[in-house]
Design a protein around this motif. Structure first.
Motif, PDB file in Angstrom:
ATOM      1  N   THR A 125       3.871  -9.866  10.165  1.00  0.00           N
ATOM      2  CA  THR A 125       3.723 -10.999  11.066  1.00  0.00           C
ATOM      3  C   THR A 125       2.346 -11.632  10.933  1.00  0.00           C
ATOM      4  O   THR A 125       2.212 -12.863  10.916  1.00  0.00           O
ATOM      5  N   ILE A 126       1.308 -10.799  10.810  1.00  0.00           N
ATOM      6  CA  ILE A 126      -0.048 -11.329  10.623  1.00  0.00           C
ATOM      7  C   ILE A 126      -0.117 -12.128   9.324  1.00  0.00           C
ATOM      8  O   ILE A 126      -0.729 -13.205   9.275  1.00  0.00           O
ATOM      9  N   GLN A 127       0.514 -11.635   8.280  1.00  0.00           N
ATOM     10  CA  GLN A 127       0.520 -12.350   7.005  1.00  0.00           C
ATOM     11  C   GLN A 127       1.254 -13.677   7.135  1.00  0.00           C
ATOM     12  O   GLN A 127       0.810 -14.700   6.608  1.00  0.00           O
ATOM     13  N   LYS A 128       2.364 -13.659   7.866  1.00  0.00           N
ATOM     14  CA  LYS A 128       3.156 -14.879   8.014  1.00  0.00           C
ATOM     15  C   LYS A 128       2.420 -15.931   8.831  1.00  0.00           C
ATOM     16  O   LYS A 128       2.399 -17.117   8.489  1.00  0.00           O
ATOM     17  N   LEU A 129       1.791 -15.504   9.934  1.00  0.00           N
ATOM     18  CA  LEU A 129       1.105 -16.444  10.807  1.00  0.00           C
ATOM     19  C   LEU A 129      -0.164 -17.002  10.172  1.00  0.00           C
ATOM     20  O   LEU A 129      -0.552 -18.140  10.440  1.00  0.00           O
ATOM     21  N   SER A 130      -0.808 -16.188   9.339  1.00  0.00           N
ATOM     22  CA  SER A 130      -2.080 -16.613   8.741  1.00  0.00           C
ATOM     23  C   SER A 130      -1.920 -17.219   7.360  1.00  0.00           C
ATOM     24  O   SER A 130      -2.673 -18.105   6.962  1.00  0.00           O
ATOM     25  N   GLY A 131      -0.934 -16.726   6.596  1.00  0.00           N
ATOM     26  CA  GLY A 131      -0.778 -17.158   5.208  1.00  0.00           C
ATOM     27  C   GLY A 131      -1.639 -16.358   4.253  1.00  0.00           C
ATOM     28  O   GLY A 131      -1.657 -16.628   3.052  1.00  0.00           O
ATOM     29  N   ALA A 132      -2.352 -15.356   4.763  1.00  0.00           N
ATOM     30  CA  ALA A 132      -3.196 -14.512   3.914  1.00  0.00           C
ATOM     31  C   ALA A 132      -2.439 -13.250   3.509  1.00  0.00           C
ATOM     32  O   ALA A 132      -1.484 -12.841   4.168  1.00  0.00           O
ATOM     33  N   ARG A 133      -2.905 -12.647   2.433  1.00  0.00           N
ATOM     34  CA  ARG A 133      -2.345 -11.382   1.969  1.00  0.00           C
ATOM     35  C   ARG A 133      -3.183 -10.243   2.539  1.00  0.00           C
ATOM     36  O   ARG A 133      -4.408 -10.233   2.397  1.00  0.00           O
ATOM     37  N   GLN A 143     -10.505   7.461   7.113  1.00  0.00           N
ATOM     38  CA  GLN A 143     -10.780   6.021   7.083  1.00  0.00           C
ATOM     39  C   GLN A 143      -9.871   5.296   6.095  1.00  0.00           C
ATOM     40  O   GLN A 143      -9.473   5.851   5.068  1.00  0.00           O
ATOM     41  N   SER A 144      -9.552   4.055   6.429  1.00  0.00           N
ATOM     42  CA  SER A 144      -8.769   3.187   5.541  1.00  0.00           C
ATOM     43  C   SER A 144      -9.501   1.864   5.366  1.00  0.00           C
ATOM     44  O   SER A 144     -10.301   1.467   6.216  1.00  0.00           O
ATOM     45  N   SER A 145      -9.209   1.194   4.273  1.00  0.00           N
ATOM     46  CA  SER A 145      -9.797  -0.118   3.998  1.00  0.00           C
ATOM     47  C   SER A 145      -8.710  -1.181   4.087  1.00  0.00           C
ATOM     48  O   SER A 145      -7.607  -1.006   3.555  1.00  0.00           O
ATOM     49  N   ILE A 146      -9.026  -2.278   4.761  1.00  0.00           N
ATOM     50  CA  ILE A 146      -8.098  -3.403   4.880  1.00  0.00           C
ATOM     51  C   ILE A 146      -8.670  -4.571   4.082  1.00  0.00           C
ATOM     52  O   ILE A 146      -9.779  -5.028   4.353  1.00  0.00           O
ATOM     53  N   THR A 147      -7.920  -5.048   3.105  1.00  0.00           N
ATOM     54  CA  THR A 147      -8.362  -6.172   2.280  1.00  0.00           C
ATOM     55  C   THR A 147      -7.528  -7.398   2.616  1.00  0.00           C
ATOM     56  O   THR A 147      -6.296  -7.323   2.678  1.00  0.00           O
ATOM     57  N   VAL A 148      -8.206  -8.515   2.838  1.00  0.00           N
ATOM     58  CA  VAL A 148      -7.530  -9.768   3.190  1.00  0.00           C
ATOM     59  C   VAL A 148      -7.896 -10.821   2.147  1.00  0.00           C
ATOM     60  O   VAL A 148      -9.076 -11.069   1.901  1.00  0.00           O
ATOM     61  N   VAL A 149      -6.883 -11.440   1.538  1.00  0.00           N
ATOM     62  CA  VAL A 149      -7.108 -12.422   0.475  1.00  0.00           C
ATOM     63  C   VAL A 149      -6.318 -13.695   0.768  1.00  0.00           C
ATOM     64  O   VAL A 149      -5.174 -13.644   1.232  1.00  0.00           O
ATOM     65  N   GLY A 150      -6.924 -14.854   0.491  1.00  0.00           N
ATOM     66  CA  GLY A 150      -6.234 -16.128   0.655  1.00  0.00           C
ATOM     67  C   GLY A 150      -7.225 -17.263   0.779  1.00  0.00           C
ATOM     68  O   GLY A 150      -8.407 -17.101   0.461  1.00  0.00           O
ATOM     69  N   GLU A 151      -6.742 -18.403   1.250  1.00  0.00           N
ATOM     70  CA  GLU A 151      -7.636 -19.517   1.516  1.00  0.00           C
ATOM     71  C   GLU A 151      -8.514 -19.169   2.715  1.00  0.00           C
ATOM     72  O   GLU A 151      -8.142 -18.346   3.551  1.00  0.00           O
ATOM     73  N   GLU A 152      -9.673 -19.799   2.793  1.00  0.00           N
ATOM     74  CA  GLU A 152     -10.680 -19.398   3.765  1.00  0.00           C
ATOM     75  C   GLU A 152     -10.157 -19.382   5.201  1.00  0.00           C
ATOM     76  O   GLU A 152     -10.382 -18.426   5.949  1.00  0.00           O
ATOM     77  N   ASP A 153      -9.450 -20.444   5.620  1.00  0.00           N
ATOM     78  CA  ASP A 153      -8.967 -20.493   7.002  1.00  0.00           C
ATOM     79  C   ASP A 153      -7.897 -19.438   7.255  1.00  0.00           C
ATOM     80  O   ASP A 153      -7.818 -18.862   8.350  1.00  0.00           O
ATOM     81  N   ALA A 154      -7.069 -19.177   6.230  1.00  0.00           N
ATOM     82  CA  ALA A 154      -6.019 -18.167   6.362  1.00  0.00           C
ATOM     83  C   ALA A 154      -6.636 -16.777   6.521  1.00  0.00           C
ATOM     84  O   ALA A 154      -6.208 -15.980   7.364  1.00  0.00           O
ATOM     85  N   VAL A 155      -7.642 -16.498   5.711  1.00  0.00           N
ATOM     86  CA  VAL A 155      -8.323 -15.204   5.790  1.00  0.00           C
ATOM     87  C   VAL A 155      -8.997 -15.049   7.154  1.00  0.00           C
ATOM     88  O   VAL A 155      -8.931 -13.982   7.777  1.00  0.00           O
ATOM     89  N   GLY A 156      -9.633 -16.116   7.633  1.00  0.00           N
ATOM     90  CA  GLY A 156     -10.292 -16.063   8.933  1.00  0.00           C
ATOM     91  C   GLY A 156      -9.323 -15.745  10.057  1.00  0.00           C
ATOM     92  O   GLY A 156      -9.623 -14.925  10.939  1.00  0.00           O
ATOM     93  N   THR A 157      -8.137 -16.361  10.023  1.00  0.00           N
ATOM     94  CA  THR A 157      -7.119 -16.110  11.048  1.00  0.00           C
ATOM     95  C   THR A 157      -6.659 -14.658  11.022  1.00  0.00           C
ATOM     96  O   THR A 157      -6.548 -14.010  12.072  1.00  0.00           O
ATOM     97  N   ALA A 158      -6.397 -14.150   9.821  1.00  0.00           N
ATOM     98  CA  ALA A 158      -5.936 -12.765   9.685  1.00  0.00           C
ATOM     99  C   ALA A 158      -7.014 -11.772  10.099  1.00  0.00           C
ATOM    100  O   ALA A 158      -6.737 -10.790  10.799  1.00  0.00           O
ATOM    101  N   VAL A 159      -8.245 -12.026   9.689  1.00  0.00           N
ATOM    102  CA  VAL A 159      -9.356 -11.126  10.021  1.00  0.00           C
ATOM    103  C   VAL A 159      -9.583 -11.074  11.530  1.00  0.00           C
ATOM    104  O   VAL A 159      -9.876 -10.012  12.092  1.00  0.00           O
ATOM    105  N   ASP A 160      -9.445 -12.205  12.210  1.00  0.00           N
ATOM    106  CA  ASP A 160      -9.612 -12.226  13.669  1.00  0.00           C
ATOM    107  C   ASP A 160      -8.601 -11.283  14.331  1.00  0.00           C
ATOM    108  O   ASP A 160      -8.957 -10.498  15.229  1.00  0.00           O
ATOM    109  N   ALA A 161      -7.348 -11.366  13.911  1.00  0.00           N
ATOM    110  CA  ALA A 161      -6.303 -10.517  14.492  1.00  0.00           C
ATOM    111  C   ALA A 161      -6.535  -9.052  14.144  1.00  0.00           C
ATOM    112  O   ALA A 161      -6.419  -8.166  14.999  1.00  0.00           O
TER     113      ALA A 161
END
Length: 221
Positions: A125-133, A143-161
């Motif tokens: 759902t986060i990927q769908k709403l943001s458009g980021a991977r 510990q785990s690592s979360i990587t977010v890739v995409g256009e800047e605004d898409a990444v920002g939306t996903a990272v916020d959530a």
């Protein structure tokens, strides 16, 4: 965009399956002058339609129609192609190329279940709403690592959530995850309603302006 085999005089009948692709990847999935999609269509005998970009929607819907086995094969090819392109996009983002950006977060391993959700529903759902991977990888036992890739605004939306899910208390994070999923479901219901109204208006030959006037008359009455 409609990639069908109508030029051969036949339209595949039977199953219809929808798949989604981030806006920032759709051009690469389609290929130059539709070459990639055309190859899939010709090799599987399916009809493939790619929805137009909708305001506020970070994903593009790909509809594949045809015989069951052919549709399954076409969807499988699309999924593999998207995964390869996402990996290439991550490499470009790491180098600051391709108009893409990449951000990473760390989270406790015990929080990963909340971030992913049952059957992956939250992270999808986060990927769908943001458009980021979004990709979650365990790098230690705790510990785990979360990587977010995409256009800047898409990444920002996903990272916020994701940041909220990582930093909130356990109960609050679960509640927030549920809120994300419910919000997306409501958005899908509204989009489905709008599509049904648009299709009805199209069939009845009602223009957008006519529809607005009809709605105003209804409110006034």
């Amino acid at each position: 965009l409609n990639y069908s085999n109508m030029e051969q005089g036949t339209v595949p009948q039977g199953q219809q399956v929808e798949h989604e692709c981030p806006n920032w990847l759709i051009g690469r999935v389609i290929g130059r002058r539709g070459e990639n999609i055309r190859k899939i269509r010709e090799s599987t005998g399916t009809m493939i339609n790619i929805a137009k970009e909708a305001p506020g929607n970070k994903m593009r819907k790909i509809t594949v129609a045809g015989d069951g086995p052919a549709v399954a094969e076409a969807i499988s090819i699309l999924e593999r192609q998207i995964k390869v392109l996402e990996a290439e996009g991550e490499s470009l983002a790491a180098q600051g190329e391709g108009g893409l950006t990449k951000q990473s977060l760390s989270c406790a391993q015990q929080r990963v279940g909340t971030i992913i959700g049952k059957k992956g529903v939250t992270i999808k759902t986060i990927q769908k709403l943001s458009g980021a991977r979004v990709n979650v990888v365990e790098y230690t036992q705790t510990q785990s690592s979360i990587t977010v890739v995409g256009e800047e605004d898409a990444v920002g939306t996903a990272v916020d959530a994701l940041s909220a899910l990582v930093s909130l208390g356990a109960a609050e994070a679960r509640a927030y995850a549920e809120q994300i999923v419910q919000s997306a479901a409501q958005q899908e219901e509204w989009e489905a309603y709008e599509q049904s109204v648009a299709e009805y208006n199209r069939q009845k030959g009602i223009s957008g302006e006519d529809a607005c006037e009809m709605e105003e008359d209804t409110h006034e009455g």
